[in-house]
Design a protein around this motif. Sequence first.
Motif, PDB file in Angstrom:
ATOM      1  N   CYS A  90      -0.054   4.151  -5.883  1.00 61.78           N
ATOM      2  CA  CYS A  90      -1.166   4.005  -4.937  1.00 61.78           C
ATOM      3  C   CYS A  90      -2.209   5.113  -5.080  1.00 61.78           C
ATOM      4  CB  CYS A  90      -0.621   4.008  -3.502  1.00 61.78           C
ATOM      5  SG  CYS A  90       0.259   2.488  -3.071  1.00 61.78           S
ATOM      6  N   LEU A 118      -9.180   2.000   1.046  1.00 60.10           N
ATOM      7  CA  LEU A 118      -8.579   0.857   1.736  1.00 60.10           C
ATOM      8  C   LEU A 118      -7.681   0.023   0.829  1.00 60.10           C
ATOM      9  CD1 LEU A 118     -11.577  -0.432   3.898  1.00 60.10           C
ATOM     10  CD2 LEU A 118      -9.566   0.850   4.665  1.00 60.10           C
ATOM     11  N   VAL A 119      -7.922   0.091  -0.491  1.00 53.26           N
ATOM     12  CA  VAL A 119      -7.188  -0.794  -1.412  1.00 53.26           C
ATOM     13  C   VAL A 119      -5.679  -0.624  -1.319  1.00 53.26           C
ATOM     14  CG1 VAL A 119      -6.742  -1.239  -3.853  1.00 53.26           C
ATOM     15  CG2 VAL A 119      -9.089  -1.175  -3.004  1.00 53.26           C
ATOM     16  N   PHE A 123      -3.765   0.314   1.111  1.00 53.97           N
ATOM     17  CA  PHE A 123      -3.254  -0.201   2.380  1.00 53.97           C
ATOM     18  C   PHE A 123      -3.328  -1.724   2.428  1.00 53.97           C
ATOM     19  CE2 PHE A 123      -4.770   4.106   3.227  1.00 53.97           C
ATOM     20  CZ  PHE A 123      -3.622   4.677   3.784  1.00 53.97           C
ATOM     21  N   LEU A 124      -4.447  -2.288   1.945  1.00 52.19           N
ATOM     22  CA  LEU A 124      -4.575  -3.741   1.937  1.00 52.19           C
ATOM     23  C   LEU A 124      -3.550  -4.379   0.978  1.00 52.19           C
ATOM     24  CD1 LEU A 124      -8.484  -4.086   1.939  1.00 52.19           C
ATOM     25  CD2 LEU A 124      -6.894  -4.450   3.855  1.00 52.19           C
ATOM     26  N   LEU A 125      -3.373  -3.740  -0.173  1.00 51.00           N
ATOM     27  CA  LEU A 125      -2.409  -4.261  -1.146  1.00 51.00           C
ATOM     28  C   LEU A 125      -0.984  -4.168  -0.595  1.00 51.00           C
ATOM     29  CD1 LEU A 125      -2.234  -5.449  -3.992  1.00 51.00           C
ATOM     30  CD2 LEU A 125      -1.960  -3.125  -4.880  1.00 51.00           C
ATOM     31  N   ALA A 179      -0.123  -4.156   2.575  1.00 47.22           N
ATOM     32  CA  ALA A 179       0.019  -5.142   3.653  1.00 47.22           C
ATOM     33  C   ALA A 179       0.252  -6.537   3.098  1.00 47.22           C
ATOM     34  CB  ALA A 179      -1.225  -5.119   4.531  1.00 47.22           C
ATOM     35  N   ALA A 180      -0.411  -6.857   1.973  1.00 42.39           N
ATOM     36  CA  ALA A 180      -0.229  -8.183   1.363  1.00 42.39           C
ATOM     37  C   ALA A 180       1.142  -8.322   0.706  1.00 42.39           C
ATOM     38  CB  ALA A 180      -1.340  -8.423   0.345  1.00 42.39           C
ATOM     39  N   ALA A 227      -3.662 -10.924  -3.593  1.00 38.75           N
ATOM     40  CA  ALA A 227      -4.149  -9.560  -3.335  1.00 38.75           C
ATOM     41  C   ALA A 227      -4.342  -8.799  -4.646  1.00 38.75           C
ATOM     42  CB  ALA A 227      -3.161  -8.823  -2.431  1.00 38.75           C
ATOM     43  N   SER A 253      -2.236  -2.396  -9.997  1.00 42.66           N
ATOM     44  CA  SER A 253      -2.020  -3.408  -8.956  1.00 42.66           C
ATOM     45  C   SER A 253      -0.936  -4.398  -9.368  1.00 42.66           C
ATOM     46  CB  SER A 253      -3.331  -4.141  -8.657  1.00 42.66           C
ATOM     47  OG  SER A 253      -3.851  -4.731  -9.839  1.00 42.66           O
TER      48      SER A 253
END
Length: 641
Positions: free
Chosen positions: A181, A190-191, A193-195, A197-198, A288, A317
Amino acid sequence: MGADRTSEDEKTVSLRRRLADDLRLGRLAVGLAWRASPKALVGVAVLLCAQAALTPLQLVLAREVVNAVARHTPAAHLAAAQSEVPLVGWIAAMAATLGLGTLLEPFSRTCQSLVGDRLVGFVTGELVRAANRWQGLARFEDPTFADDLERVSNQAARSGLDLMAYGTRAVLMAVSLMALCVPLIRLSPLVPFLLAAACLPLLARQFDFQTTMGSKLYLLTPQARTLTYSRDVMVGTDGAADVRLFGLGAFFRRRYDDAFASSVAELNRLRWRLTLPMCASAGLAAAAVGGVFGYATWQVATGRGSVGDLVLYGGTSAAVLSTVASLGFHIGFLPMVFAFLPSLDRVLNAPPDLPESPDPLPAPRPIRTGIVFEDVRFGYPGRDEPVLDGLSLHLRPGESCALVGPNGSGKTTLVKLLLRLYDPIAGRVLLDGRDLRDYDLTDLRRELGVLFQDFVRYEFTAGDNIGFGDVASPDRREDRRSHLLAAAERAGAADLLDRLPDGLDTQLGLSFGGRELSGGEWQKLALARAFARDCQVLVLDEPTASLDTRTEYDIFQRFAQLTKGRTAVLVSHRFSTVRMADRIVVLRAGRVAEDGTHEELMAAEGEYARMYRTQAAQYLDDLEDSGGGAADLDIPSGERR
């Protein structure tokens, strides 16, 4: 409100107790793995850490390689040597990490295989040692404990390695996720955290899949034992003749197929029920990752990043996605390991099944007052009616006593209580006035020689088959052989040894390419095994069931000599041999119905006299067919009705 607070406190205490139990079981499993192969276990941990560290390093190196290539490709030719060195260096570093990862994988698998093999062997040894602490038969006849043994054999034996390997990988993957990360923060804070969460739903579904499947496999242990039993009947040697003679192969195949289909059907339904939601979670996580890659591509296209960044962000990712999926698998596997660990704990730490005196007495030698069954009551688990119900009996020293009665009257059960394979539910079994439980069990059993009706056919040498009756004696070769030959002579097995190609050293049994014996020949060796022990009490449970009439008669003609100086207990359905005992006890419904000598019981015209006369005519016919007659048995004419 007070009730709610009490409920919460109880949940907290329960959770703490569960965590404490899991911690103890984890220490047990890892401790076994450490004791089995500490060096290989350390090697596995080091290699796993190295493999986990390579993934982020390879991504960073890939970024630098791509950037270096991108700086040189616009030119018609490569730049000067000074610019070639960094590119070559990055390529070499990348190749080295890839090669190292490729080399580490087989080393890691080999170390895990080494630990696994040694661990299975070590746990099996611990299982044997634990089984040797169980001096009775109750545990071996308990279906619940049989399930535990099945789980230990098939699942829990490698639990220490699995716990260490999967636990280490789970921790390393969690660390890798955090490391992966870090570069994504450069793309946007934000990437990550968004990744994450997905990907969390996928992690949860993976965990749920593993734990649910593990619980189901645990519950299917009885079906697994059914499958094993049906398979062994079909492919084993013990039931081979019956299976083929009676055409049972199709029956057991159907039974195996039905049990297999039923188990697999349950597992498949569960797999599909869990897989569909997992696919949806995987789709969300993949979307995501695609979004991150698209955003990274847009950043590079608009000049806010290099081509290497595209490789770094896209690869990172994708690595996050695969790591989350693997993390869910590995974390989910841990509860499955813990599900089987209680079985391992119960088996390895099961206390002795027969209570032991804190200050045990040595067995008396010689026995002075004999053995007394004092109002004994005993019943087997799962059976409503007791087998022995208030039985009282005195066996005097040096006396031969025959036990007779219909099937289920308690003859063999009485023998098992005498041998202290069980303890009575009520009443006592006394030896020289002291409860059997007061004596040292090992010392007590040295004074007991026994031949069971379902004797074991050991596929070792003939000498081993006899010598197993007295393994505690010093192994002085010549004296030992003389002792075994004398036991064989007493059991009527001397002629059998003369016919064997290597005598006592002849390998027996077809499983190892040895000489196969008839049922009667095996029983002669088993009888010799009973006579090999220098014991004070000799128990013979249907000792001549597989012998021909003449051999049986010859042995019992010497019955008084064979049992001289010993208390002998004879269980038999053949009354022509029973009558040679000093005393005959008739059991019925778990109690002593009649007691006396042969002559006394015949004169009493009771149950013994009726059973004896019913059997006598047929037995005489058998004896005459083998060359004997009524005179050989010394049966008075008045008893031949």
